[in-house]
Scaffold this motif. Structure first.
Motif, mmCIF file in Angstrom:
data_model
loop_
_atom_site.group_PDB
_atom_site.id
_atom_site.type_symbol
_atom_site.label_atom_id
_atom_site.label_comp_id
_atom_site.label_asym_id
_atom_site.label_seq_id
_atom_site.Cartn_x
_atom_site.Cartn_y
_atom_site.Cartn_z
ATOM 1 N N ASN A 242 0.760 -1.174 0.072
ATOM 2 C CA ASN A 242 0.027 -0.216 0.107
ATOM 3 C C ASN A 242 0.782 1.461 0.048
ATOM 4 O O ASN A 242 0.496 2.267 0.084
ATOM 5 N N GLY A 243 2.210 1.046 0.092
ATOM 6 C CA GLY A 243 2.979 2.015 -0.059
ATOM 7 C C GLY A 243 3.372 3.068 1.274
ATOM 8 O O GLY A 243 4.000 4.154 1.077
ATOM 9 N N ARG A 244 2.581 2.852 2.175
ATOM 10 C CA ARG A 244 2.849 3.503 3.630
ATOM 11 C C ARG A 244 3.659 3.204 4.508
ATOM 12 O O ARG A 244 4.315 3.896 5.289
ATOM 13 N N THR A 245 3.994 1.911 4.687
ATOM 14 C CA THR A 245 4.815 1.304 5.582
ATOM 15 C C THR A 245 6.417 1.057 4.977
ATOM 16 O O THR A 245 6.327 0.173 3.939
ATOM 17 N N GLY A 246 7.288 1.432 5.462
ATOM 18 C CA GLY A 246 8.579 1.081 5.326
ATOM 19 C C GLY A 246 9.200 0.147 6.253
ATOM 20 O O GLY A 246 9.059 0.428 7.583
ATOM 21 N N THR B 26 -2.552 -2.961 -4.048
ATOM 22 C CA THR B 26 -3.183 -3.826 -3.113
ATOM 23 C C THR B 26 -2.516 -5.279 -2.987
ATOM 24 O O THR B 26 -1.938 -5.498 -4.026
ATOM 25 N N PHE B 27 -3.443 -6.219 -2.538
ATOM 26 C CA PHE B 27 -3.120 -7.493 -2.962
ATOM 27 C C PHE B 27 -4.092 -8.369 -2.962
ATOM 28 O O PHE B 27 -5.351 -8.223 -2.391
ATOM 29 N N LEU B 28 -4.087 -9.499 -3.831
ATOM 30 C CA LEU B 28 -5.036 -10.568 -4.123
ATOM 31 C C LEU B 28 -4.466 -11.893 -3.585
ATOM 32 O O LEU B 28 -3.638 -12.412 -3.997
ATOM 33 N N ARG B 29 -5.473 -12.468 -2.965
ATOM 34 C CA ARG B 29 -4.988 -13.722 -2.068
ATOM 35 C C ARG B 29 -6.222 -14.628 -2.110
ATOM 36 O O ARG B 29 -7.383 -14.106 -2.040
ATOM 37 N N ASP C 34 -1.674 -26.860 -2.347
ATOM 38 C CA ASP C 34 -2.727 -26.351 -1.630
ATOM 39 C C ASP C 34 -3.685 -25.209 -2.481
ATOM 40 O O ASP C 34 -4.707 -24.677 -1.969
ATOM 41 N N GLY C 35 -3.361 -25.260 -3.611
ATOM 42 C CA GLY C 35 -4.083 -24.250 -4.565
ATOM 43 C C GLY C 35 -4.068 -22.814 -4.236
ATOM 44 O O GLY C 35 -4.754 -21.855 -4.665
ATOM 45 N N LYS C 36 -3.122 -22.283 -3.440
ATOM 46 C CA LYS C 36 -3.117 -21.074 -2.764
ATOM 47 C C LYS C 36 -2.320 -20.063 -3.708
ATOM 48 O O LYS C 36 -1.492 -20.488 -4.262
ATOM 49 N N PHE C 37 -2.766 -18.598 -3.773
ATOM 50 C CA PHE C 37 -1.819 -17.901 -4.404
ATOM 51 C C PHE C 37 -1.962 -16.360 -3.611
ATOM 52 O O PHE C 37 -2.967 -16.181 -2.930
ATOM 53 N N LEU C 38 -0.888 -15.553 -3.816
ATOM 54 C CA LEU C 38 -0.911 -14.284 -3.459
ATOM 55 C C LEU C 38 -0.165 -13.544 -4.333
ATOM 56 O O LEU C 38 0.870 -13.604 -4.546
ATOM 57 N N MET C 39 -0.689 -12.252 -4.605
ATOM 58 C CA MET C 39 -0.020 -11.276 -5.502
ATOM 59 C C MET C 39 -0.373 -9.989 -5.224
ATOM 60 O O MET C 39 -1.360 -9.607 -4.616
ATOM 61 N N SER C 40 0.397 -8.924 -5.615
ATOM 62 C CA SER C 40 0.296 -7.497 -5.480
ATOM 63 C C SER C 40 -0.553 -6.919 -6.784
ATOM 64 O O SER C 40 -0.345 -7.637 -7.753
ATOM 65 N N LEU C 41 -1.364 -5.924 -6.577
ATOM 66 C CA LEU C 41 -1.862 -5.368 -7.820
ATOM 67 C C LEU C 41 -1.956 -3.813 -7.602
ATOM 68 O O LEU C 41 -2.423 -3.410 -6.578
ATOM 69 N N PRO C 42 -1.274 -2.992 -8.397
ATOM 70 C CA PRO C 42 -1.647 -1.682 -8.389
ATOM 71 C C PRO C 42 -2.945 -1.245 -8.590
ATOM 72 O O PRO C 42 -3.964 -1.881 -9.264
ATOM 73 N N LEU C 43 -3.396 0.052 -7.550
ATOM 74 C CA LEU C 43 -4.794 0.335 -7.824
ATOM 75 C C LEU C 43 -5.015 1.258 -9.098
ATOM 76 O O LEU C 43 -4.235 1.561 -9.631
ATOM 77 N N GLU C 44 -6.133 1.630 -8.996
ATOM 78 C CA GLU C 44 -6.497 2.563 -10.217
ATOM 79 C C GLU C 44 -6.391 2.012 -11.563
ATOM 80 O O GLU C 44 -6.264 2.624 -12.486
ATOM 81 N N ARG C 45 -6.725 0.684 -11.664
ATOM 82 C CA ARG C 45 -6.732 0.133 -12.808
ATOM 83 C C ARG C 45 -7.669 -1.132 -12.933
ATOM 84 O O ARG C 45 -8.451 -1.216 -11.658
#
Length: 656
Positions: free
Chosen positions: A419-423, A453-456, A492-503
């Motif tokens: 989310n770009g807020r935490t370093g 954001t992320f899609l999990r 386990d069929g699991k997935f996790l990825m980030s996605l830029p917003l405003e798209r």
């Protein structure tokens, strides 16, 4: 022969003879205290004792002698100067500045290099505005050593920048990550998964696999991890074999889904050079044996600090390999397939310089690069910088992350949440739990990346609910670019990825023996904290099961396919190519707005448009039937806008 032998011995002794004679000459002249502006012979003798200790490179003893001389003669300018120079070389910065300032006030004209040392001392003590005029004055002198001149020019560049930048500090309030993470040992190089729930870092602890290294007088480097649950970090665990070994492992980057680690290991039998980059894969709770990435990525030099781009297509790393712009540069390779990478490419100017660039980190937005450099204008030593992607595979001029995030100390790496807020950084700070601790902080808005954001989720069989390994591809609807292309977990069929917003994204999920699934994610005008947890049921390939094509778009009341439909249609083409025995029906559906006749006609023409596109892509027209159902088969109530949107759809059904 005898003459030659005598000459060789004499030539070796000549430098020593010159030194002895010059020293005797100095003492033969019997300098008087008045020559140095003082009264005490004892202070003068202590001064010369200090000079002699310097000749013998006994710097600590020299400092003691000068300090003793100053106790007798507090205004002894020469003793102040030599004490200041020796304290500067010994990195006793405050002490160096104190005595150099005293020498300057007492007799500045006596010391040709005092502008250099005083400017450098001001710089080291973060008094940048005062360093500038001293360094400028030194550089105006005609007779200066080349090495001092080059150093002064470099420091002046930094001092001019820092004197201005320190007046506009960034917001920076680091929070120690606590006893669950940090110890009295070093913790450094943090890296997290896309959901910030899994933290991986490097540490030297007694429980390391390699134990205590007597040669290095320290414990070996291992990877450790912690998981965030119920509002707190779990107790740290060693990542264990086979990644951690009896040697040193450091500088790891974990992929967004936490299933792959790229890391650095040094002096292994299969290494290409001093330090190489390796990869290991996780299946369930087990990690595979580490694989060297081979001679394209690794060289005879030093490769370290890997970072995989969010789409998995590029691997960035730091290297000292031949062909760079400076000592150590940032390079990248591009993925050819699961095993092979392209030849390495230097990231080039303006990121790389003739100095050293380290620790590349590409944010989840895919457009923002953070890195460390000792050459770009900063506050001294290694500073952190950010650069933003430009058209044509270029990068913008780097921006210093600012004071007090950057200081005169080394700031060598940073990780920024999706989310770009935490370093997240590691740092030596007052009040820490030990040496280098891990800290988190809110990133100043001026140096943030784009929000992501992320899609999990998980892919499962629609009937048995068992996990299914599937291919998951996300496409930018507007550009048609594939942003993510990955396999869900095998076990386990699991997935996790980030996605830029405003798209807006079209998601396509496929697996052998299953109908493909289409999803649409509209990520515009959403709250920054929005994320997605989804379950994707996969249906076996069989007759009569309708599949809604959620990324087929038409203008209102029209039947011409919009350009943004090509991603989904391309996936349908791929499905039909992979299943050549399948025959399908394309069904067009509308809501109840307008007349029944008009809706019937519109739905038929839309179904025909899809069939025509498939035929143009080489799918036999005989395998495709197009039928318009108008408003006759609603799947939701037409009393709400949401219901009407569901009824306006294009489907396909396997008919044979």
């Amino acid at each position: 022969m005898m003459l030659n032998h005598f000459y060789m011995k004499f030539s070796r002794l000549l430098p020593l003879l010159v030194f002895v004679l010059s020293t005797l000459s100095v003492f033969a002249q019997k300098p008087k205290p008045a020559d140095f502006g003082i009264k005490s012979k004892k202070a003068l003798n202590l001064y010369f004792e200090g000079r002699q200790q310097e000749q013998w490179r006994a710097r600590a003893e020299a400092i003691k002698a000068y300090e003793a001389a100053l106790e007798i003669e507090p205004d002894f300018a020469h003793a102040h100067y030599r004490l200041g120079v020796n304290a500067y070389v010994s990195k006793r910065d405050e002490e160096a500045l104190e005595h150099l300032e005293a020498a300057f006030q007492l007799n500045a004209a006596e010391f040709a290099n005092i502008g250099f040392y005083l400017g450098e001392a001001y710089f080291r003590n973060e008094r940048y505005a005062e360093a500038v005029p001293k360094l400028e004055a030194f550089l105006q002198q005609q007779r200066t050593r080349k090495v001092d001149r080059e150093q002064a020019q470099e420091s002046l560049k930094h001092a001019r920048f820092a004197a201005v930048a320190i007046q506009a500090p960034v917001n920076f309030e680091p929070l120690n990550m606590g006893e669950a993470i940090n110890t009295d040992r070093d913790e450094y190089l943090p890296h997290l998964t896309a959901d910030d729930q899994f933290l991986l870092f490097t540490s030297k602890r007694p429980e390391s696999i390699g134990g205590f290294n007597r040669a290095l007088k320290d414990y070996s480097e291992d990877f450790y991890y912690s998981e965030f649950a119920n509002g707190e970090w779990s107790p740290v665990k060693n990542l264990g074999l086979p990644i951690n070994t009896r040697g040193n492992e450091g500088s790891a980057a974990i992929t967004q889904d936490g299933r792959t680690i790229y890391f650095t290991a040094c002096n292994r039998p299969d290494g290409q050079g001093s330090c190489d980059i390796y990869v290991s894969y996780r299946e369930g709770d087990k990690w595979s044996e580490a694989e060297n990435l081979g001679p394209r990525v690794n060289s005879e030099g030093w490769e370290s600090q890997p970072c995989l781009s969010p789409d998995g297509k590029r691997l960035y790393f730091a290297s000292s390999r031949v062909g760079g712009m400076g000592g150590r540069d940032i390079w990248y390779v591009e993925r050819i397939d699961d095993k092979y990478w392209s030849m390495p490419v230097n990231l080039g100017s303006p990121v790389n310089t003739k100095g050293n660039e380290y620790s590349p980190f590409v944010h989840a937005d895919g457009q923002t690069l953070y890195f460390s450099s000792n050459y770009h204008p900063g506050f001294g030593s290694q500073d952190l910088f950010v650069s933003y992607a430009q058209p044509g595979d270029k990068w913008a001029d780097p921006i210093n992350l600012g004071y007090p995030l950057n200081t005169k100390a080394d700031e060598s790496n940073i990780f920024v949440s999706a989310n770009g807020r935490t370093g997240f950084i590691n740092s030596y700070r007052d009040g820490g739990l030990g040496q280098s601790d891990l800290y988190q902080f809110v990133l100043d808005e001026r140096i943030r990346p784009e929000i992501a954001t992320f899609l999990r989720g998980i892919t499962i069989d629609s009937l048995t609910r068992a996990p299914v390994q599937a291919r998951l591809r996300l496409v930018d609807v507007e550009t048609g670019d594939t942003l993510r292309d990955m396999q869900t977990g095998r076990s386990d069929g699991k997935f996790l990825m980030s996605l830029p917003l405003e798209r807006e994204y079209a998601a396509f999920v496929s697996a052998p023996g299953y109908l493909f699934v289409s999803q649409n994610f509209y990520l515009k005008d959403l709250d920054e904290e929005t994320y997605f947890d989804i379950t994707i049921p996969m249906m076996k390939v069989k007759k009569g099961v309708p599949v809604v094509l959620k990324n087929i778009f038409f203008e209102t009341g029209k039947y011409e396919l919009k350009e943004t439909s090509t991603a989904e249609l391309g996936f349908l083409v791929y499905f039909l190519q992979q299943n050549p025995e399948v025959r399908i029906e394309i069904g067009g559906h509308t809501d109840d707005v307008g007349s029944n006749t008009d809706n019937q006609t519109l739905s038929q023409r839309r179904a025909d448009a899809v069939k025509a596109y498939l035929a143009q892509q080489g799918i036999e027209a005989g395998r495709i039937k197009a039928i318009g159902y108008g408003e006759s088969r609603p799947v939701a109530s037409n009393d709400t806008d949401a219901g009407k949107a569901k009824n306006r759809r294009t489907e396909f059904v396997i008919v044979d």
